[in-house]
Design a protein around this motif. Sequence first.
Motif, PDB file in Angstrom:
ATOM      1  N   SER A  58       4.570  15.268 -12.311  1.00  0.00           N
ATOM      2  CA  SER A  58       5.251  14.455 -11.461  1.00  0.00           C
ATOM      3  C   SER A  58       5.877  15.302 -10.138  1.00  0.00           C
ATOM      4  O   SER A  58       5.772  14.852  -9.074  1.00  0.00           O
ATOM      5  CB  SER A  58       6.600  14.152 -12.085  1.00  0.00           C
ATOM      6  OG  SER A  58       6.182  13.269 -13.406  1.00  0.00           O
TER       7      SER A  58
ATOM      8  N   ARG B 166       4.987  -5.101  -4.503  1.00  0.00           N
ATOM      9  CA  ARG B 166       4.634  -3.890  -5.809  1.00  0.00           C
ATOM     10  C   ARG B 166       5.326  -2.487  -5.238  1.00  0.00           C
ATOM     11  O   ARG B 166       5.834  -1.781  -6.031  1.00  0.00           O
ATOM     12  CB  ARG B 166       3.267  -3.819  -5.384  1.00  0.00           C
ATOM     13  CG  ARG B 166       2.549  -2.516  -6.366  1.00  0.00           C
ATOM     14  CD  ARG B 166       1.097  -2.361  -5.995  1.00  0.00           C
ATOM     15  NE  ARG B 166       0.197  -3.336  -6.782  1.00  0.00           N
ATOM     16  CZ  ARG B 166      -0.447  -3.415  -7.705  1.00  0.00           C
ATOM     17  NH1 ARG B 166      -0.419  -2.205  -8.323  1.00  0.00           N
ATOM     18  NH2 ARG B 166      -1.240  -4.090  -8.306  1.00  0.00           N
ATOM     19  N   TYR B 167       5.500  -2.513  -3.730  1.00  0.00           N
ATOM     20  CA  TYR B 167       6.232  -1.287  -3.516  1.00  0.00           C
ATOM     21  C   TYR B 167       7.600  -1.263  -2.858  1.00  0.00           C
ATOM     22  O   TYR B 167       8.074  -0.452  -2.267  1.00  0.00           O
ATOM     23  CB  TYR B 167       5.217  -0.650  -2.292  1.00  0.00           C
ATOM     24  CG  TYR B 167       3.871  -0.429  -2.566  1.00  0.00           C
ATOM     25  CD1 TYR B 167       3.345   0.443  -3.721  1.00  0.00           C
ATOM     26  CD2 TYR B 167       2.867  -1.197  -1.924  1.00  0.00           C
ATOM     27  CE1 TYR B 167       2.119   0.821  -4.052  1.00  0.00           C
ATOM     28  CE2 TYR B 167       1.359  -1.361  -2.497  1.00  0.00           C
ATOM     29  CZ  TYR B 167       1.211  -0.170  -3.497  1.00  0.00           C
ATOM     30  OH  TYR B 167      -0.216   0.096  -4.026  1.00  0.00           O
TER      31      TYR B 167
ATOM     32  N   TYR C 157      -2.200   8.856 -12.006  1.00  0.00           N
ATOM     33  CA  TYR C 157      -1.638   7.499 -12.102  1.00  0.00           C
ATOM     34  C   TYR C 157      -0.417   7.395 -11.391  1.00  0.00           C
ATOM     35  O   TYR C 157      -0.178   6.395 -10.709  1.00  0.00           O
ATOM     36  CB  TYR C 157      -1.079   7.566 -13.619  1.00  0.00           C
ATOM     37  CG  TYR C 157      -0.824   6.090 -14.411  1.00  0.00           C
ATOM     38  CD1 TYR C 157      -1.884   5.483 -14.684  1.00  0.00           C
ATOM     39  CD2 TYR C 157       0.437   5.654 -14.527  1.00  0.00           C
ATOM     40  CE1 TYR C 157      -1.675   4.147 -15.015  1.00  0.00           C
ATOM     41  CE2 TYR C 157       0.738   4.459 -14.892  1.00  0.00           C
ATOM     42  CZ  TYR C 157      -0.299   3.634 -15.461  1.00  0.00           C
ATOM     43  OH  TYR C 157      -0.028   2.326 -16.008  1.00  0.00           O
ATOM     44  N   LEU C 158       0.541   8.292 -11.073  1.00  0.00           N
ATOM     45  CA  LEU C 158       1.680   8.149  -9.956  1.00  0.00           C
ATOM     46  C   LEU C 158       1.182   7.891  -8.903  1.00  0.00           C
ATOM     47  O   LEU C 158       1.531   7.181  -8.010  1.00  0.00           O
ATOM     48  CB  LEU C 158       2.638   9.389 -10.209  1.00  0.00           C
ATOM     49  CG  LEU C 158       3.383   9.373 -11.621  1.00  0.00           C
ATOM     50  CD1 LEU C 158       4.008  10.919 -11.692  1.00  0.00           C
ATOM     51  CD2 LEU C 158       4.174   8.595 -11.805  1.00  0.00           C
TER      52      LEU C 158
ATOM     53  N   LEU D  38      -3.819  -0.379 -13.708  1.00  0.00           N
ATOM     54  CA  LEU D  38      -2.721  -0.165 -12.843  1.00  0.00           C
ATOM     55  C   LEU D  38      -2.902  -0.989 -11.460  1.00  0.00           C
ATOM     56  O   LEU D  38      -1.914  -1.484 -10.840  1.00  0.00           O
ATOM     57  CB  LEU D  38      -2.500   1.268 -12.579  1.00  0.00           C
ATOM     58  CG  LEU D  38      -1.041   1.587 -11.795  1.00  0.00           C
ATOM     59  CD1 LEU D  38       0.091   1.243 -12.488  1.00  0.00           C
ATOM     60  CD2 LEU D  38      -1.293   3.143 -11.608  1.00  0.00           C
ATOM     61  N   ASP D  39      -4.185  -0.747 -10.791  1.00  0.00           N
ATOM     62  CA  ASP D  39      -4.087  -1.348  -9.522  1.00  0.00           C
ATOM     63  C   ASP D  39      -5.752  -1.624  -9.270  1.00  0.00           C
ATOM     64  O   ASP D  39      -6.474  -0.598  -9.163  1.00  0.00           O
ATOM     65  CB  ASP D  39      -3.699  -0.486  -8.476  1.00  0.00           C
ATOM     66  CG  ASP D  39      -3.637  -1.341  -6.959  1.00  0.00           C
ATOM     67  OD1 ASP D  39      -4.396  -2.149  -7.183  1.00  0.00           O
ATOM     68  OD2 ASP D  39      -2.782  -1.075  -6.168  1.00  0.00           O
TER      69      ASP D  39
ATOM     70  N   GLU E 159      -7.917   3.055 -17.207  1.00  0.00           N
ATOM     71  CA  GLU E 159      -6.178   2.990 -17.044  1.00  0.00           C
ATOM     72  C   GLU E 159      -5.889   2.863 -15.650  1.00  0.00           C
ATOM     73  O   GLU E 159      -4.845   1.931 -15.085  1.00  0.00           O
ATOM     74  CB  GLU E 159      -5.732   4.193 -17.520  1.00  0.00           C
ATOM     75  CG  GLU E 159      -5.770   4.371 -19.024  1.00  0.00           C
ATOM     76  CD  GLU E 159      -5.320   3.066 -19.831  1.00  0.00           C
ATOM     77  OE1 GLU E 159      -4.002   2.820 -19.275  1.00  0.00           O
ATOM     78  OE2 GLU E 159      -5.935   2.571 -20.778  1.00  0.00           O
ATOM     79  N   LEU E 160      -6.473   3.485 -14.701  1.00  0.00           N
ATOM     80  CA  LEU E 160      -6.189   3.496 -13.256  1.00  0.00           C
ATOM     81  C   LEU E 160      -6.635   2.105 -12.609  1.00  0.00           C
ATOM     82  O   LEU E 160      -5.596   1.695 -11.843  1.00  0.00           O
ATOM     83  CB  LEU E 160      -6.852   4.743 -12.348  1.00  0.00           C
ATOM     84  CG  LEU E 160      -6.303   5.969 -12.690  1.00  0.00           C
ATOM     85  CD1 LEU E 160      -7.249   7.078 -12.126  1.00  0.00           C
ATOM     86  CD2 LEU E 160      -5.011   6.376 -12.308  1.00  0.00           C
TER      87      LEU E 160
ATOM     88  N   GLN F  71      10.199   1.593  -3.640  1.00  0.00           N
ATOM     89  CA  GLN F  71       9.459   2.881  -2.881  1.00  0.00           C
ATOM     90  C   GLN F  71       9.889   2.970  -1.403  1.00  0.00           C
ATOM     91  O   GLN F  71      10.516   3.755  -1.061  1.00  0.00           O
ATOM     92  CB  GLN F  71       8.134   3.077  -3.422  1.00  0.00           C
ATOM     93  CG  GLN F  71       7.471   4.226  -2.632  1.00  0.00           C
ATOM     94  CD  GLN F  71       6.195   4.521  -3.094  1.00  0.00           C
ATOM     95  OE1 GLN F  71       5.968   4.799  -4.264  1.00  0.00           O
ATOM     96  NE2 GLN F  71       5.087   4.383  -2.160  1.00  0.00           N
TER      97      GLN F  71
ATOM     98  N   GLY G  13      -0.490   4.776  -8.531  1.00  0.00           N
ATOM     99  CA  GLY G  13       0.715   3.624  -8.407  1.00  0.00           C
ATOM    100  C   GLY G  13       1.649   3.473  -7.095  1.00  0.00           C
ATOM    101  O   GLY G  13       2.106   2.674  -6.916  1.00  0.00           O
ATOM    102  N   ALA G  14       1.694   4.776  -6.195  1.00  0.00           N
ATOM    103  CA  ALA G  14       2.385   4.720  -5.107  1.00  0.00           C
ATOM    104  C   ALA G  14       1.512   4.078  -3.964  1.00  0.00           C
ATOM    105  O   ALA G  14       2.063   4.013  -2.922  1.00  0.00           O
ATOM    106  CB  ALA G  14       2.868   6.211  -4.916  1.00  0.00           C
TER     107      ALA G  14
END
Lengths: 252, 66
Positions: free
Chosen positions: A200, A10-11, A46-47, A95-96, A91-92, A14, A50-51
């Motif tokens: 962002s 997943r990461y 969300y970012l 995402l995860d 939504e979050l 990054q 996601g991170a």
Amino acid sequence: MDKMNHCNERYLRQAMLDEFANKQDILANKKVAIAGLGGLGGLCSYLLVGAGVLKINIADSDVIELSNIHRQILFNQQNVGVSKLDCAIRELKALDDRVQINSFAYIDENNFTQFSQDCDLVLDLTDNIETRRKLSKLCCQHAIDFVHTSVAAFNGIMIAFPYSDRDFIRKYGCYECLVGDTPKIKPQGITGPSAAMMASACAQLVLLLLTGNYKEAGKVYLYDLKNFSIKQAKLSPNENCPVCGGFHANSI
Amino acid sequence: MQIVFNNNRLSIVSQLTLAELLQQQGIAMDAIAVAVDNDIVPRAKIKDFIVQDGMVVDVFTLVAGG
Ligand SMILES: [Zn+2]
């Protein structure tokens, strides 16, 4: 082991960066409180999730309006009339599904302790100066690190206020020192990309802060989102500030 | 004396305060922040801050939207 490999995958991209190598456990154990789920808070949260920031508190009292969705990309036209909190949580988690979320319909003096409990940072992504001043004051009083990001028309502002560091306050002051007697600011127009650029930028700053990769102090980033320029200035304290003035009493 | 105001050279009289300079330049005090030589001048200090020769003054728009 399968689950482990899954996380590593997943990461992957990054963690290829030196700044984020071996930092996923750190990010997963940080907790961030996000005030506001509009054009800034929605994408920023969300970012961050996601991170790999997997513990968040979110606060917003609004329902989604049709006029929101050109810049609030967590929401779509089918969500109009739904609470931003409910929709963002959905939504979050999509995402995860490991993310732990506490939600707050409002923030005031009474529930601020709950909102900021065990948090490494409070993000002020609200939409008006009155709320921003109150939130900054609460964070300053409770010695909680605070990140301000705001955007309107083609202007963006981003500042990290590490209020847990009293030397920072003595040297650079607080948000109130900066805005002081600014009267109510009228709502202005905005494009989706302007909101997204600042959302962002804020998420990037937060990731750098949480991983110990942000070394600047007292910098104000002033974005011109039409001409694509970023100016920097240094904060200065107002020794008579009604919020942080007490910290300057013994300074030279 | 000479200063740089929003990237332009400007001649001003001595003992001028920042608040007077802004007024002369037609800039209302509502939603702005002012930096002198890249340091923000807290809004509470703008009316007493004396502009000195050679200073670089920048005015920024304050925003609060989200
Ligand atoms: Zn202050």
